[in-house]
Design a protein around this motif. Sequence first.
Motif, PDB file in Angstrom:
ATOM      1  N   ALA A 195     -10.128   9.158   8.542  1.00  0.00           N
ATOM      2  CA  ALA A 195     -11.102   8.348   7.384  1.00  0.00           C
ATOM      3  C   ALA A 195     -10.456   7.314   5.972  1.00  0.00           C
ATOM      4  CB  ALA A 195     -12.994   8.332   7.592  1.00  0.00           C
ATOM      5  N   ALA A 196     -10.435   8.970   5.414  1.00  0.00           N
ATOM      6  CA  ALA A 196     -10.038   9.110   4.282  1.00  0.00           C
ATOM      7  C   ALA A 196      -8.809   7.854   3.622  1.00  0.00           C
ATOM      8  CB  ALA A 196      -9.726  10.387   3.138  1.00  0.00           C
ATOM      9  N   ALA A 197      -7.701   7.850   4.566  1.00  0.00           N
ATOM     10  CA  ALA A 197      -6.648   6.936   4.567  1.00  0.00           C
ATOM     11  C   ALA A 197      -6.828   5.958   4.357  1.00  0.00           C
ATOM     12  CB  ALA A 197      -5.331   7.769   6.042  1.00  0.00           C
ATOM     13  N   ARG A 198      -8.004   5.583   5.480  1.00  0.00           N
ATOM     14  CA  ARG A 198      -7.871   4.254   5.557  1.00  0.00           C
ATOM     15  C   ARG A 198      -8.807   3.465   4.622  1.00  0.00           C
ATOM     16  NH1 ARG A 198      -9.916   3.914  11.870  1.00  0.00           N
ATOM     17  NH2 ARG A 198      -7.752   3.651  12.808  1.00  0.00           N
ATOM     18  N   CYS A 199      -9.523   4.687   3.975  1.00  0.00           N
ATOM     19  CA  CYS A 199     -10.573   4.280   2.947  1.00  0.00           C
ATOM     20  C   CYS A 199      -9.938   3.752   1.577  1.00  0.00           C
ATOM     21  CB  CYS A 199     -11.655   4.574   2.668  1.00  0.00           C
ATOM     22  SG  CYS A 199     -12.602   5.427   0.849  1.00  0.00           S
ATOM     23  N   GLN A 200      -8.623   5.147   1.813  1.00  0.00           N
ATOM     24  CA  GLN A 200      -7.992   4.746   0.187  1.00  0.00           C
ATOM     25  C   GLN A 200      -7.027   3.377   0.305  1.00  0.00           C
ATOM     26  OE1 GLN A 200      -8.231   6.129  -2.151  1.00  0.00           O
ATOM     27  NE2 GLN A 200      -6.542   6.048  -3.630  1.00  0.00           N
ATOM     28  N   ALA A 201      -6.843   3.123   1.240  1.00  0.00           N
ATOM     29  CA  ALA A 201      -5.563   2.177   1.592  1.00  0.00           C
ATOM     30  C   ALA A 201      -6.710   0.813   1.407  1.00  0.00           C
ATOM     31  CB  ALA A 201      -5.570   1.993   3.567  1.00  0.00           C
ATOM     32  N   ALA A 202      -7.964   0.919   2.159  1.00  0.00           N
ATOM     33  CA  ALA A 202      -9.128  -0.911   1.320  1.00  0.00           C
ATOM     34  C   ALA A 202      -9.024  -0.848   0.517  1.00  0.00           C
ATOM     35  CB  ALA A 202     -10.507  -0.110   2.440  1.00  0.00           C
ATOM     36  N   VAL A 203      -9.110   0.146  -0.817  1.00  0.00           N
ATOM     37  CA  VAL A 203      -9.069   0.135  -1.784  1.00  0.00           C
ATOM     38  C   VAL A 203      -7.371   0.331  -2.744  1.00  0.00           C
ATOM     39  CG1 VAL A 203      -9.345   1.591  -4.342  1.00  0.00           C
ATOM     40  CG2 VAL A 203     -10.985   1.269  -1.975  1.00  0.00           C
ATOM     41  N   GLN A 204      -6.750   0.473  -2.388  1.00  0.00           N
ATOM     42  CA  GLN A 204      -5.528   0.920  -3.384  1.00  0.00           C
ATOM     43  C   GLN A 204      -4.760  -0.534  -2.345  1.00  0.00           C
ATOM     44  OE1 GLN A 204      -3.741   4.316  -3.129  1.00  0.00           O
ATOM     45  NE2 GLN A 204      -1.247   3.135  -3.692  1.00  0.00           N
ATOM     46  N   LEU A 205      -4.696  -1.123  -1.400  1.00  0.00           N
ATOM     47  CA  LEU A 205      -4.409  -2.330  -1.671  1.00  0.00           C
ATOM     48  C   LEU A 205      -4.932  -3.698  -0.672  1.00  0.00           C
ATOM     49  CD1 LEU A 205      -1.963  -0.695   1.776  1.00  0.00           C
ATOM     50  CD2 LEU A 205      -1.390  -1.327  -0.225  1.00  0.00           C
ATOM     51  N   ARG A 206      -6.075  -2.983  -1.241  1.00  0.00           N
ATOM     52  CA  ARG A 206      -7.266  -4.636  -1.639  1.00  0.00           C
ATOM     53  C   ARG A 206      -7.816  -5.489  -0.603  1.00  0.00           C
ATOM     54  NH1 ARG A 206      -5.713  -7.056  -7.512  1.00  0.00           N
ATOM     55  NH2 ARG A 206      -6.119  -4.996  -8.307  1.00  0.00           N
ATOM     56  N   GLN A 207      -7.598  -4.495   0.828  1.00  0.00           N
ATOM     57  CA  GLN A 207      -8.058  -4.811   2.539  1.00  0.00           C
ATOM     58  C   GLN A 207      -9.272  -4.152   2.931  1.00  0.00           C
ATOM     59  OE1 GLN A 207      -4.398  -3.353   4.723  1.00  0.00           O
ATOM     60  NE2 GLN A 207      -2.911  -4.642   3.064  1.00  0.00           N
ATOM     61  N   PRO A 208     -10.063  -4.823   1.987  1.00  0.00           N
ATOM     62  CA  PRO A 208     -11.518  -4.322   2.669  1.00  0.00           C
ATOM     63  C   PRO A 208     -12.074  -4.382   4.640  1.00  0.00           C
ATOM     64  CG  PRO A 208     -11.782  -6.860   1.760  1.00  0.00           C
ATOM     65  CD  PRO A 208     -10.212  -5.710   1.396  1.00  0.00           C
ATOM     66  N   ALA A 209     -11.612  -5.161   4.984  1.00  0.00           N
ATOM     67  CA  ALA A 209     -11.058  -4.901   6.107  1.00  0.00           C
ATOM     68  C   ALA A 209     -10.915  -4.247   7.202  1.00  0.00           C
ATOM     69  CB  ALA A 209     -10.191  -6.134   7.085  1.00  0.00           C
ATOM     70  N   LEU A 210     -10.333  -3.252   6.282  1.00  0.00           N
ATOM     71  CA  LEU A 210     -10.154  -1.718   6.664  1.00  0.00           C
ATOM     72  C   LEU A 210     -10.928  -0.689   6.683  1.00  0.00           C
ATOM     73  CD1 LEU A 210      -6.840  -0.986   5.253  1.00  0.00           C
ATOM     74  CD2 LEU A 210      -6.572  -0.722   7.543  1.00  0.00           C
TER      75      LEU A 210
END
Length: 277
Positions: A195-210
């Motif tokens: 969950a933490a990795a997906r959240c960080q990816a959503a923010v860092q990569l600008r992919q809110p769909a994650l």
Amino acid sequence: MNTVSNTHCPADETLAVFAAGDLDPETRDAILAHIEHCRECLSGVLAATAHLQDERMAERASAAPRWWIGAVAAAALIGIVTVPLARYHRPSIGSMVALAPPSERGLEPRLSGGFAWAPYRGPARSTDPAPDVSRLKLGGAAGEVIERAQNDPGAEAQHAAGVAMVLVEKPQEAVTRLETVAATSHDAKTWSDLAAARCQAAVQLRQPALLPRALAAADQALRYDPRLAEALFNRAIILERMDATSEARRAWQQYLAVDSTSRWASEARERMASLPR
């Protein structure tokens, strides 16, 4: 098998089964795709999940294990035996915990393993005036963990490598690694770190769909351990990122019911107080 249409909302019963984690993978993925764009169904899932969490926490609180004295004694004995050997242990999450900078953290959600609280400053930027020595040391420890995992396919090593990749700001690679481990795991900490990795990816990569997938991983962690502080914290962070204000406030309250005294709890109170009314 339940089915989900691309144009119609799933039945309330299907959303409840989804919240309980009992759907087949195909239908689960379809619902995840649906709630990315349907606030009404997302709210239904959040309400069902919160209800389930309350029930599980009540069940655990009412249980009175008779073996706790023996368990405490056994844990103390293990600590006496293992602590002197820790410095010689192979690279692990613990080696990264020991080197985590106490002055700041680059990750908004929490990782398992006992990372101490530090104020959130965001990921390192190329415009920073000078490299942070403590971050460089942490990066070195993370590199050792990732290197070890290249020759160790075990779940523990792969989980640790996924955490390391989050810490060195490779969240997408971390997601891939942790998804592989979680696919066959009933470990709450693995799912919380996913969950933490997906959240960080959503923010860092600008992919809110994650974010809905990050929420699903946090919920899965809490099915295995309803009182896991890291998962409760991450769930609240994710809901904030999804602009689900009322659900985020409830999530912070659930976190504080488990941890009311740590510095993580102080941050939780500040975040809850800053939510729009």
